[in-house]
Design an enzyme around this catalytic site. Structure first.
Site, PDB file in Angstrom:
ATOM      1  N   ASP A  17      28.188  17.691  -0.080  1.00 57.97           N
ATOM      2  CA  ASP A  17      27.374  18.257   1.102  1.00 57.97           C
ATOM      3  C   ASP A  17      27.803  19.025   1.579  1.00 57.97           C
ATOM      4  OD1 ASP A  17      24.187  17.214   2.317  1.00 57.97           O
ATOM      5  OD2 ASP A  17      25.418  17.822   3.478  1.00 57.97           O
ATOM      6  N   PHE A  50      10.023   9.918  -7.567  1.00 63.72           N
ATOM      7  CA  PHE A  50       9.327   9.027  -6.971  1.00 63.72           C
ATOM      8  C   PHE A  50      10.212   8.113  -6.737  1.00 63.72           C
ATOM      9  CE2 PHE A  50       7.882  11.005 -10.991  1.00 63.72           C
ATOM     10  CZ  PHE A  50       7.451  11.688 -10.660  1.00 63.72           C
ATOM     11  N   GLU A  67      11.506   5.262   0.427  1.00 65.02           N
ATOM     12  CA  GLU A  67      11.925   4.627   0.739  1.00 65.02           C
ATOM     13  C   GLU A  67      11.590   3.431   0.899  1.00 65.02           C
ATOM     14  OE1 GLU A  67      11.673   7.026   4.877  1.00 65.02           O
ATOM     15  OE2 GLU A  67      11.451   9.225   3.845  1.00 65.02           O
ATOM     16  N   HIS A  99      -4.160  -0.344   0.599  1.00 63.98           N
ATOM     17  CA  HIS A  99      -4.106  -0.835   1.782  1.00 63.98           C
ATOM     18  C   HIS A  99      -4.894   0.108   2.992  1.00 63.98           C
ATOM     19  CE1 HIS A  99      -2.071  -4.539   0.276  1.00 63.98           C
ATOM     20  NE2 HIS A  99      -1.482  -3.449  -0.583  1.00 63.98           N
ATOM     21  N   GLY A 127      -4.801   1.456   6.383  1.00 64.98           N
ATOM     22  CA  GLY A 127      -4.170   1.639   7.966  1.00 64.98           C
ATOM     23  C   GLY A 127      -4.196   3.106   8.739  1.00 64.98           C
ATOM     24  N   GLY A 158       2.208   8.779   6.444  1.00 62.80           N
ATOM     25  CA  GLY A 158       3.086   9.488   7.337  1.00 62.80           C
ATOM     26  C   GLY A 158       4.093   9.799   6.372  1.00 62.80           C
ATOM     27  N   CYS A 207       7.428  12.791   2.728  1.00 61.30           N
ATOM     28  CA  CYS A 207       6.680  13.586   1.125  1.00 61.30           C
ATOM     29  C   CYS A 207       5.045  13.584   1.253  1.00 61.30           C
ATOM     30  CB  CYS A 207       6.718  12.020  -0.479  1.00 61.30           C
ATOM     31  SG  CYS A 207       8.392  12.169  -0.071  1.00 61.30           S
ATOM     32  N   LYS A 233       3.788  16.748   3.381  1.00 61.43           N
ATOM     33  CA  LYS A 233       4.555  18.231   3.198  1.00 61.43           C
ATOM     34  C   LYS A 233       3.900  18.258   1.949  1.00 61.43           C
ATOM     35  CE  LYS A 233       9.250  17.384   1.767  1.00 61.43           C
ATOM     36  NZ  LYS A 233       9.170  18.028   0.954  1.00 61.43           N
ATOM     37  N   LYS A 293       6.827   3.469   8.298  1.00 55.48           N
ATOM     38  CA  LYS A 293       6.249   1.998   7.451  1.00 55.48           C
ATOM     39  C   LYS A 293       7.544   1.519   7.573  1.00 55.48           C
ATOM     40  CE  LYS A 293       8.687   3.548   2.923  1.00 55.48           C
ATOM     41  NZ  LYS A 293       7.960   3.676   1.211  1.00 55.48           N
TER      42      LYS A 293
HETATM   43  C1  UDX Z   1       5.887   8.450  -1.036  1.00 55.47           C
HETATM   44  C2  UDX Z   1       5.738   8.140  -2.938  1.00 55.47           C
HETATM   45  O1  UDX Z   1       5.215   6.553  -2.657  1.00 55.47           O
HETATM   46  C3  UDX Z   1       6.948   8.611  -3.418  1.00 55.47           C
HETATM   47  O2  UDX Z   1       6.655   8.133  -4.973  1.00 55.47           O
HETATM   48  C4  UDX Z   1       7.652   9.698  -3.350  1.00 55.47           C
HETATM   49  O3  UDX Z   1       8.591  10.673  -4.310  1.00 55.47           O
HETATM   50  C5  UDX Z   1       7.715  10.024  -1.794  1.00 55.47           C
HETATM   51  O4  UDX Z   1       6.486   9.895  -1.235  1.00 55.47           O
HETATM   52  P1  UDX Z   1       7.268   7.037   0.699  1.00 55.47           P
HETATM   53  O5  UDX Z   1       6.497   8.177   1.871  1.00 55.47           O
HETATM   54  O6  UDX Z   1       8.655   6.401   0.655  1.00 55.47           O
HETATM   55  O7  UDX Z   1       6.872   7.265  -1.484  1.00 55.47           O
HETATM   56  O8  UDX Z   1       6.712   5.762   1.188  1.00 55.47           O
HETATM   57  P2  UDX Z   1       5.137   4.840   0.970  1.00 55.47           P
HETATM   58  O9  UDX Z   1       5.126   3.805   0.517  1.00 55.47           O
HETATM   59  O10 UDX Z   1       4.473   5.821  -0.635  1.00 55.47           O
HETATM   60  O11 UDX Z   1       4.209   4.949   1.484  1.00 55.47           O
HETATM   61  C6  UDX Z   1       3.804   6.064   1.840  1.00 55.47           C
HETATM   62  C7  UDX Z   1       2.666   6.448   3.422  1.00 55.47           C
HETATM   63  O12 UDX Z   1       1.130   5.417   3.073  1.00 55.47           O
HETATM   64  C8  UDX Z   1       3.474   5.059   4.617  1.00 55.47           C
HETATM   65  O13 UDX Z   1       3.114   5.734   6.132  1.00 55.47           O
HETATM   66  C9  UDX Z   1       2.340   4.003   4.847  1.00 55.47           C
HETATM   67  O14 UDX Z   1       2.092   3.041   5.316  1.00 55.47           O
HETATM   68  C10 UDX Z   1       1.100   5.012   3.706  1.00 55.47           C
HETATM   69  N1  UDX Z   1       0.204   3.519   2.958  1.00 55.47           N
HETATM   70  C11 UDX Z   1       0.878   3.218   1.507  1.00 55.47           C
HETATM   71  C12 UDX Z   1      -1.035   3.537   3.441  1.00 55.47           C
HETATM   72  O15 UDX Z   1      -1.304   3.907   4.506  1.00 55.47           O
HETATM   73  N2  UDX Z   1      -1.893   2.465   2.243  1.00 55.47           N
HETATM   74  C13 UDX Z   1      -1.641   2.247   0.702  1.00 55.47           C
HETATM   75  O16 UDX Z   1      -2.072   1.368   0.600  1.00 55.47           O
HETATM   76  C14 UDX Z   1       0.012   3.196   0.451  1.00 55.47           C
END
Ligand code: UDX
Length: 436
Positions: A30, A152, A155, A254, A256, A260, A263, A266, A326
């Site tokens: 880095d 994939f 977080e 789910h 909600g 956000g 990933c 963007k 989350k």
């Molecule tokens: C996501 C993808 O899952 C991952 O594969 C990719 O590489 C990066 O983006 P991440 O952003 O870490 O991962 O979180 P994720 O658990 O997927 O949740 C994303 C958003 O969706 C959160 O805001 C979460 O609250 C929301 N979410 C997720 C819902 O509102 N309902 C759901 O059922 C699942």
């Protein structure tokens, strides 16, 4: 295998530590000297459960090291991963590839042996072709194969996602690339994780298609939730009822406050841009982006409604529980909490908040919010308590204490972590998502 990981942010660090744990020899690189210094001291630049222990044990075992020197780090590497950021470019939503291209150039200029160069950063279709061109233009005499290998990782669950993936996608154009990547992922292949080999462009598109599809699934159930509230149905049962159909699947249903994170927002925007560039509109994704944006503000208005409407809300106080997009992360990027807090502030509502990990990063995004030391401090004197993020710590609040601490027993649960009948039995006015 010797692996160089260029970019020691979220993806680079998790991937590097996991590859080292598989037994590979990994150098994480880095440019940020202070980040590398802190990593040498065992301090992680991000919050991810289990990462510090994984890094520590692999550093101790001599399989993981850190440097700011790209030339030194890529020396003898069989695979050089590019895992630098690709933020949304200001103004147009395109992924900003300047960091990726700068690394490609530096790799080409410093290459001391044949190697596979792997884009792990999320990059639009065709980026691998450009990386290949940039490296060739440096005039390197070494054999280079440019491969796409999207991540994939969720977080908060990134290590488990890396070690037990649903699939590994590798987009390679030649045997050299495929062979090295097979070696890199051999430990997982032996674990029976499926590896899908595709063309490089296909692999690049798979990442965007996967995230856009998941964002669509969430947005679909969120709209169903709104409809449930209108027709008197229960969205959780709707999710179960449709999710049991193997063709639909139960995950990511789910309802909600809107998605956000780093990933989905963007990547959906970047996919729209690619679709526009190639004159092949993706109208469903366009709608998803719009619906999700307006949903976040609508959540703020839902809280205002719980306070009795715009007139009544002015001068009242709200406690926000959870600010991160989350749980199990400190990441505030595109968190619905930002829009909720702003909408409340605009309505003249005083806002206090508590989040187990996110308050430091949240503060500059919502300077008008009073950050508190625990949930009950935030709830003190509140006219409404709002669960914005489903941290475990909020799943079993002492509701009797909430009631005596708050000014009014009003609970808005944007994550459906309580049962309406339980909360109402304790004398709360309770509203949630897609349930009446
Ligand atoms: C996501 C993808 O899952 C991952 O594969 C990719 O590489 C990066 O983006 P991440 O952003 O870490 O991962 O979180 P994720 O658990 O997927 O949740 C994303 C958003 O969706 C959160 O805001 C979460 O609250 C929301 N979410 C997720 C819902 O509102 N309902 C759901 O059922 C699942």
């Amino acid at each position: 295998m010797k692996i160089a990981m260029v970019g020691s942010g979220y993806v680079g660090l998790v991937s590097g530590a996991c590859f080292a744990d598989f037994g590979h020899d990994v150098v994480c690189i880095d440019k940020d000297q202070s980040k590398i210094d802190r990593l040498h001291d065992g301090i992680m630049p991000i919050y991810e459960p289990g990462l510090d222990a994984l890094v520590e044990s692999n550093v101790k075992a001599g399989r993981l090291s850190f440097t700011t020197s790209l030339a030194e780090g890529i020396k003898d590497a069989n695979a050089i991963f590019i895992a630098v950021g690709t933020p949304s470019r200001r103004g147009d939503g395109h992924a900003d590839l300047s960091f990726v291209y700068a690394v490609a150039k530096e790799v080409g200029e410093n290459l001391a042996n044949d190697a596979v160069v792997v884009t792990k950063s999320t990059v639009p279709v065709g980026t691998g072709d450009e990386v290949e061109r940039i490296i060739a233009d440096t005039g390197t005499s070494h054999k280079v194969s440019v491969v796409s290998n999207p991540e994939f990782l969720r977080e908060g669950a990134a290590i488990a996602d890396f070690k037990r993936p649903d699939r590994i996608v590798i987009g390679a154009e030649d045997d050299f690339g495929r062979e090295i990547m097979r070696e890199v992922y051999r430990p997982l292949f032996l674990n029976e994780s499926p590896i899908l080999f595709t063309s490089r462009r296909t692999s690049e598109l798979i990442k965007y298609a996967a995230n856009a599809f998941l964002a669509t699934k969430i947005t679909f159930i969120n709209e169903m939730a709104d409809l449930c509230e209108k027709v008197g149905a229960d969205v959780q049962d709707v999710s179960r009822g449709i999710g049991m159909d193997g063709r639909i699947g139960a995950k990511f249903l789910h309802a909600g406050p809107g998605y956000g994170g780093s990933c989905f927002p963007k990547d959906t925007l970047a996919l729209l841009k690619t679709a526009e560039d190639y004159d092949s509109p993706t109208r469903i994704v366009e709608a998803v982006v719009k619906v999700n944006e307006s949903r976040k503000r609508a959540m703020g208005r839902k809280v205002v409604d719980a306070l009795g409407g715009m007139e009544a809300a002015r001068g009242k106080k709200v406690a926000l529980l959870g600010l991160t997009f989350k749980p199990n992360t400190d990441d505030m990027r595109d968190s619905p909490a930002i829009a909720v807090a702003q909408t409340l502030h605009d309505a003249g509502v005083e806002v206090a908040a508590y989040d187990p990990e996110g308050m430091e990063l949240a503060k500059p995004l919502m300077p008008f919010v009073t950050m508190c030391g625990d949930p009950y401090e935030a709830i003190e004197g509140a006219d409404a308590t709002v669960i914005v993020t489903e941290w475990d710590a909020f799943r079993a609040l002492d509701l009797a204490k909430v009631k005596t601490t708050a000014k009014a027993p009003v609970l808005v649960d944007l994550r459906n972590i309580y049962l309406p009948e339980d909360v109402r039995a304790q004398g709360f006015e309770y509203s949630s998502i897609g349930r009446v």
